[in-house]
Design an enzyme around this catalytic site. Structure first.
Site, PDB file in Angstrom:
ATOM      1  CG  PHE A  51      -0.076   0.553   2.337  1.00  0.00           C
ATOM      2  CD1 PHE A  51      -0.076   1.948   2.818  1.00  0.00           C
ATOM      3  CD2 PHE A  51       0.080  -0.707   3.880  1.00  0.00           C
ATOM      4  CE1 PHE A  51       0.429   1.671   3.773  1.00  0.00           C
ATOM      5  CE2 PHE A  51       0.723  -0.318   4.601  1.00  0.00           C
ATOM      6  CZ  PHE A  51       1.152   1.620   4.836  1.00  0.00           C
TER       7      PHE A  51
ATOM      8  CB  SER B 221       4.342  -7.691   5.348  1.00  0.00           C
ATOM      9  OG  SER B 221       3.101  -8.031   5.396  1.00  0.00           O
TER      10      SER B 221
ATOM     11  CB  CYS C 225      10.506  -0.492   3.042  1.00  0.00           C
ATOM     12  SG  CYS C 225      11.255  -0.121   1.302  1.00  0.00           S
TER      13      CYS C 225
ATOM     14  CD  GLU D 240       8.648  -2.684   8.613  1.00  0.00           C
ATOM     15  OE1 GLU D 240       8.079  -4.065   7.831  1.00  0.00           O
ATOM     16  OE2 GLU D 240       8.913  -2.423   7.351  1.00  0.00           O
TER      17      GLU D 240
HETATM   18  P1  NAD Z   1       1.061  -6.309   2.850  1.00  0.00           P
HETATM   19  O1  NAD Z   1       1.841  -7.734   2.764  1.00  0.00           O
HETATM   20  O2  NAD Z   1      -0.180  -6.467   3.684  1.00  0.00           O
HETATM   21  O3  NAD Z   1       0.598  -6.016   1.859  1.00  0.00           O
HETATM   22  C1  NAD Z   1       1.093  -6.862   0.644  1.00  0.00           C
HETATM   23  C2  NAD Z   1       0.688  -7.227  -1.219  1.00  0.00           C
HETATM   24  O4  NAD Z   1       0.486  -8.845  -0.315  1.00  0.00           O
HETATM   25  C3  NAD Z   1      -0.856  -7.084  -0.722  1.00  0.00           C
HETATM   26  O5  NAD Z   1      -1.315  -6.559  -2.280  1.00  0.00           O
HETATM   27  C4  NAD Z   1      -1.860  -7.842  -0.167  1.00  0.00           C
HETATM   28  O6  NAD Z   1      -2.982  -8.122  -0.458  1.00  0.00           O
HETATM   29  C5  NAD Z   1      -1.121  -8.744  -0.244  1.00  0.00           C
HETATM   30  N1  NAD Z   1      -1.070  -9.869   0.620  1.00  0.00           N
HETATM   31  C6  NAD Z   1      -0.868  -9.489   2.130  1.00  0.00           C
HETATM   32  N2  NAD Z   1      -1.338 -10.705   2.784  1.00  0.00           N
HETATM   33  C7  NAD Z   1      -1.601 -11.429   1.991  1.00  0.00           C
HETATM   34  C8  NAD Z   1      -1.404 -12.958   1.947  1.00  0.00           C
HETATM   35  N3  NAD Z   1      -1.641 -13.498   3.616  1.00  0.00           N
HETATM   36  N4  NAD Z   1      -1.477 -13.829   1.374  1.00  0.00           N
HETATM   37  C9  NAD Z   1      -1.394 -12.826   0.357  1.00  0.00           C
HETATM   38  N5  NAD Z   1      -1.084 -12.458   0.046  1.00  0.00           N
HETATM   39  C10 NAD Z   1      -1.248 -11.421   0.975  1.00  0.00           C
HETATM   40  O7  NAD Z   1       2.316  -5.448   2.591  1.00  0.00           O
HETATM   41  P2  NAD Z   1       1.761  -3.642   3.224  1.00  0.00           P
HETATM   42  O8  NAD Z   1       0.969  -3.518   4.326  1.00  0.00           O
HETATM   43  O9  NAD Z   1       1.085  -3.647   2.023  1.00  0.00           O
HETATM   44  O10 NAD Z   1       2.960  -3.172   3.633  1.00  0.00           O
HETATM   45  C11 NAD Z   1       3.928  -2.848   4.271  1.00  0.00           C
HETATM   46  C12 NAD Z   1       4.637  -3.656   4.079  1.00  0.00           C
HETATM   47  O11 NAD Z   1       5.479  -3.582   2.590  1.00  0.00           O
HETATM   48  C13 NAD Z   1       5.991  -3.583   5.249  1.00  0.00           C
HETATM   49  O12 NAD Z   1       6.728  -4.929   6.186  1.00  0.00           O
HETATM   50  C14 NAD Z   1       7.587  -2.580   4.301  1.00  0.00           C
HETATM   51  O13 NAD Z   1       8.353  -2.570   4.835  1.00  0.00           O
HETATM   52  C15 NAD Z   1       6.876  -3.514   3.745  1.00  0.00           C
HETATM   53  N6  NAD Z   1       7.739  -2.710   2.048  1.00  0.00           N
HETATM   54  C16 NAD Z   1       8.799  -3.134   1.923  1.00  0.00           C
HETATM   55  C17 NAD Z   1       9.780  -2.557   0.265  1.00  0.00           C
HETATM   56  C18 NAD Z   1      10.416  -2.750  -0.184  1.00  0.00           C
HETATM   57  O14 NAD Z   1      11.432  -2.391  -1.174  1.00  0.00           O
HETATM   58  N7  NAD Z   1      12.011  -3.950   1.194  1.00  0.00           N
HETATM   59  C19 NAD Z   1       9.237  -1.688  -0.455  1.00  0.00           C
HETATM   60  C20 NAD Z   1       7.612  -1.047   0.371  1.00  0.00           C
HETATM   61  C21 NAD Z   1       6.924  -1.692   1.706  1.00  0.00           C
END
Ligand code: NAD
Length: 488
Positions: free
Chosen positions: A148, A225, A280, A381
């Site tokens: 997001f 995540s 991130c 985090e």
């Molecule tokens: P999230 O993991 O909740 O969701 C990311 C995506 O995965 C979404 O499209 C969601 O629909 C899908 N998803 C969520 N739970 C799922 C599941 N159980 N099974 C299958 N798909 C699932 O992450 P978020 O809250 O949207 O984003 C924040 C996180 O992203 C933070 O941990 C941040 O550090 C990380 N992030 C990392 C980077 C990087 O480059 N390392 C960059 C941006 C964000």
């Protein structure tokens, strides 16, 4: 805005009855509803992308990148509109949203170099009359699953490279922020890619699982995540796909006594509290060394207390809300745990209410001093505007502390000593390193590389890594006996 899928060049209603409410996190209003697409919607997208692949692949690369040049132009021309949508669905300030999109445009520009970047190799006469060459070919249908916090930028770490290299594509945005990609796909429609080359599927877990399992999808990129990243990596790889999965972070910054303290605090405050800490690459633990502690603590507390918090489209606002009320509750609980574990809430941002935006999910910048290794605020985090302070005596202790964490997304150092900087750069275990920099976000012509539990896979996003990820190499050895040339 009605949220639809974009499949085979058509705006398509998914075959679902389940929706996810999209909330403007500053006002608390419901501004859209994300349809949670089913496996059959993903199947439709994968099939049309598969059908579109042979012709797209045979389109000369210099013609393929013409679509990207056009896309860059229409995205830039609509940059303010895109940024407003990002502010309204993700909460960040208008300036932060515009800055996010700059990296997206830059990645499209970088991918426009595919005629050169995707070139193979050739060696003549490895033995007399025998040549050897390596050619890069696209892998097929590829997909991105996005988080997001950067609704406009993150799919562009991948999509332009994949398309330029001759792959066809599916984007699955976060269900929390579907509007930005919905609008960007209207621009993609204007560009006029051939039908099925680039597709949008909105949804959550069911559509992600369908992407992971679909036999026609050959390569998947994920950003989100760490727990989900591990899941995506293992399930996708078990199905024989190429997968790269970027995960979470807990980024340390080390402040040396010889740092320019005013510069360091301004930059570290921007890193920790910018985008409400939902980056991130946000700094989340500041480790002072020796005599740096008192001055840094005083200055960072001032910077945290004076930050202007509110609705990101209003003038002068420096920090917006968290993504939703659940996130606000989680962040406030973590601050409470920090306090119960014995840390000192030097600046406490809990209970924030912004006049005129009483339903917003705001938490003001928070500084927690005396965080101990192994405590909850050390381990977890937070993904909110919370900076933990720690203290050690030497740079060796500081680097050892940083390296003892499971994450390795970014580590920063503030110093005026070249020797300290060199030692840090050499020894610290993270993929993105900042020296007197708070958010060491790589330009499009460098890879975005987390380490340890911040990344699962091999090739990263952006640059030549993306070219590698979205192409498969074929090596050809050819014999052309000299005598045969007499036949012509
Ligand atoms: P999230 O993991 O909740 O969701 C990311 C995506 O995965 C979404 O499209 C969601 O629909 C899908 N998803 C969520 N739970 C799922 C599941 N159980 N099974 C299958 N798909 C699932 O992450 P978020 O809250 O949207 O984003 C924040 C996180 O992203 C933070 O941990 C941040 O550090 C990380 N992030 C990392 C980077 C990087 O480059 N390392 C960059 C941006 C964000």
């Amino acid at each position: 805005m009605e949220i639809l899928n974009y499949i085979n060049g058509e705006w398509t209603k998914p075959t679902v009855t389940e929706y996810f409410d999209v909330i403007n996190p500053a006002t608390g209003e419901t501004i859209a509803r994300t349809p949670l697409s089913s496996a059959s919607d993903v199947d439709l997208a994968a099939r049309v992308a598969s059908d579109a692949f042979p012709a797209w692949r045979r389109t000369p690369v210099q013609d393929r990148v013409q679509y990207l040049f056009k896309l860059r132009d229409v995205m830039r021309a609509n940059g303010d509109e895109i940024a407003k949508l990002i502010t309204n669905e993700a909460g960040k300030t208008f300036d932060e949203a515009k800055a996010e999109m700059v990296r997206a445009y830059e990645n499209v520009e970088m991918a426009c170099g595919m005629p050169h970047l995707g070139k193979g190799e050739f060696v003549e006469d490895i033995a007399t009359g025998i040549d050897e060459l390596m050619i890069r070919q696209p892998v097929g249908v590829c997909a991105t699953i996005a988080p997001f916090n950067f609704p406009g930028m993150i799919p562009f770490w991948y999509l332009p490279y994949a398309l330029a290299a001759g792959n066809t594509y599916i984007v699955k945005p976060s269900e929390k922020v579907p509007m930005t990609m919905q609008f960007i796909f209207k621009l993609i429609e204007q560009v006029g890619f051939p039908k099925g080359v680039v597709n949008l599927v909105n949804g959550a877990k069911e559509s992600v699982d369908a992407i992971l399992d679909h036999p026609a999808i050959r390569a998947i990129t994920f950003v989100g995540s760490t727990n989900v990243a591990k899941y995506i990596y293992s399930r996708g790889a078990a199905n024989g796909k190429r997968v790269q999965a970027q995960g979470g972070a807990k980024n340390p910054v080390i402040v040396m006594p010889d740092a320019d303290m005013n510069m360091a605090t301004t930059i570290i405050a921007d890193s920790a509290f910018g985008c409400a800490g939902q980056r991130c690459l946000a700094v989340s633990l500041a480790v002072t060394v020796g005599s740096a502690r008192n001055e840094f603590t005083e200055l960072i507390c001032d910077a945290a207390s004076s930050r202007k918090v509110g609705y990101g489209l209003e003038a002068g606002i420096q920090m917006g809300p968290l993504i939703n009320q659940a996130s606000k509750t989680r962040v406030e609980e973590l601050i409470g745990i920090g306090s119960r574990e014995g840390a000192n809430l030097a600046v406490d941002g809990r209970g924030t209410v912004i006049k005129g935006f009483e339903k917003g999910s705001f938490v003001r910048p928070t500084v927690v001093a005396g965080v101990q290794k192994g405590s909850e605020l050390w381990k977890t985090e937070v993904f909110g505007p919370v900076l933990g302070l720690m203290h050690v005596d030497t740079i060796e202790d500081a680097i050892a502390l940083a390296n003892s964490h499971v994450y390795g997304n970014q580590a920063s150092l503030f110093t005026s000593s070249g020797a300290a900087a060199r030692k840090f750069r050499h020894e610290v275990e993270a993929g993105n390193i900042g020296i007197n920099i708070g958010v060491a976000a790589p330009m499009a012509f460098f890879p975005f590389s987390g380490w340890k539990d911040s990344f699962f896979g091999d090739m990263h996003g952006q640059s030549m890594d993306a070219v590698e990820f979205f192409t498969q190499k074929k090596v050809v050895v050819e014999r052309w006996p000299k005598e045969w040339s007499r036949k012509f």
